[in-house]
Design a protein around this motif. Structure first.
Motif, PDB file in Angstrom:
ATOM      1  N   THR A  31       0.686  -1.195  -0.012  1.00 24.61           N
ATOM      2  CA  THR A  31      -0.043  -0.041  -0.059  1.00 24.61           C
ATOM      3  C   THR A  31       0.980   1.168   0.196  1.00 24.61           C
ATOM      4  O   THR A  31       2.030   1.159   0.485  1.00 24.61           O
ATOM      5  CB  THR A  31      -0.934  -0.113   1.170  1.00 24.61           C
ATOM      6  N   LEU A  32       0.269   2.329  -0.434  1.00 27.28           N
ATOM      7  CA  LEU A  32       1.190   3.561  -0.481  1.00 27.28           C
ATOM      8  C   LEU A  32       0.112   4.718   0.001  1.00 27.28           C
ATOM      9  O   LEU A  32      -0.922   4.904  -0.330  1.00 27.28           O
ATOM     10  CB  LEU A  32       1.521   4.000  -1.853  1.00 27.28           C
ATOM     11  N   SER A  33       0.896   5.404   1.056  1.00 31.95           N
ATOM     12  CA  SER A  33       0.274   6.745   1.466  1.00 31.95           C
ATOM     13  C   SER A  33       0.346   7.948   0.408  1.00 31.95           C
ATOM     14  O   SER A  33       1.363   7.978  -0.039  1.00 31.95           O
ATOM     15  CB  SER A  33       0.722   7.153   2.913  1.00 31.95           C
ATOM     16  N   MET A  34      -0.850   8.296  -0.041  1.00 34.28           N
ATOM     17  CA  MET A  34      -0.919   9.175  -1.064  1.00 34.28           C
ATOM     18  C   MET A  34      -1.415  10.686  -0.359  1.00 34.28           C
ATOM     19  O   MET A  34      -2.250  10.762   0.342  1.00 34.28           O
ATOM     20  CB  MET A  34      -1.653   8.916  -2.240  1.00 34.28           C
ATOM     21  N   GLY A  35      -0.717  11.601  -1.147  1.00 38.86           N
ATOM     22  CA  GLY A  35      -1.156  13.063  -0.635  1.00 38.86           C
ATOM     23  C   GLY A  35      -0.260  13.511   0.642  1.00 38.86           C
ATOM     24  O   GLY A  35       0.633  12.884   0.906  1.00 38.86           O
ATOM     25  N   GLY A  36      -0.736  14.495   1.343  1.00 40.09           N
ATOM     26  CA  GLY A  36      -0.146  14.797   2.500  1.00 40.09           C
ATOM     27  C   GLY A  36       1.025  16.037   2.045  1.00 40.09           C
ATOM     28  O   GLY A  36       1.088  16.447   0.873  1.00 40.09           O
ATOM     29  N   ILE A  37       1.829  16.142   3.210  1.00 37.30           N
ATOM     30  CA  ILE A  37       3.038  17.532   2.899  1.00 37.30           C
ATOM     31  C   ILE A  37       4.275  16.813   2.632  1.00 37.30           C
ATOM     32  O   ILE A  37       4.903  17.068   1.480  1.00 37.30           O
ATOM     33  CB  ILE A  37       3.025  17.904   4.072  1.00 37.30           C
ATOM     34  N   ALA A  38       4.461  15.663   3.125  1.00 40.42           N
ATOM     35  CA  ALA A  38       5.917  15.017   2.951  1.00 40.42           C
ATOM     36  C   ALA A  38       5.768  14.355   1.818  1.00 40.42           C
ATOM     37  O   ALA A  38       4.880  13.436   1.508  1.00 40.42           O
ATOM     38  CB  ALA A  38       6.041  14.141   4.106  1.00 40.42           C
TER      39      ALA A  38
END
Length: 60
Positions: A31-38
């Motif tokens: 899975t991949l976290s998408m978006g955000g600041i980093a």
């Protein structure tokens, strides 16, 4: 976009190929976290992301 900045992003599931992504059959490992600041680094491939029709859009 604004929601990803407030909540840290959305989670995409890895897909084996484009046809699987288009048919929402993504069950490859990862899975991949998408978006955000980093910035997100270290993973590549095709990912599928489901959203809600209304706010909050993120399903996790």
């Amino acid at each position: 976009m604004a929601e990803t900045l407030r909540t840290g992003g959305f989670t995409g599931r890895r897909c084996a190929n484009l046809p699987d992504a288009l048919n929402q059959r993504c069950n490859a490992s990862g899975t991949l976290s998408m978006g955000g600041i980093a910035p997100k680094t270290g993973l590549s491939g095709i990912f599928h992301l489901r959203t809600n029709a209304r706010q909050p859009f993120s399903q996790g």
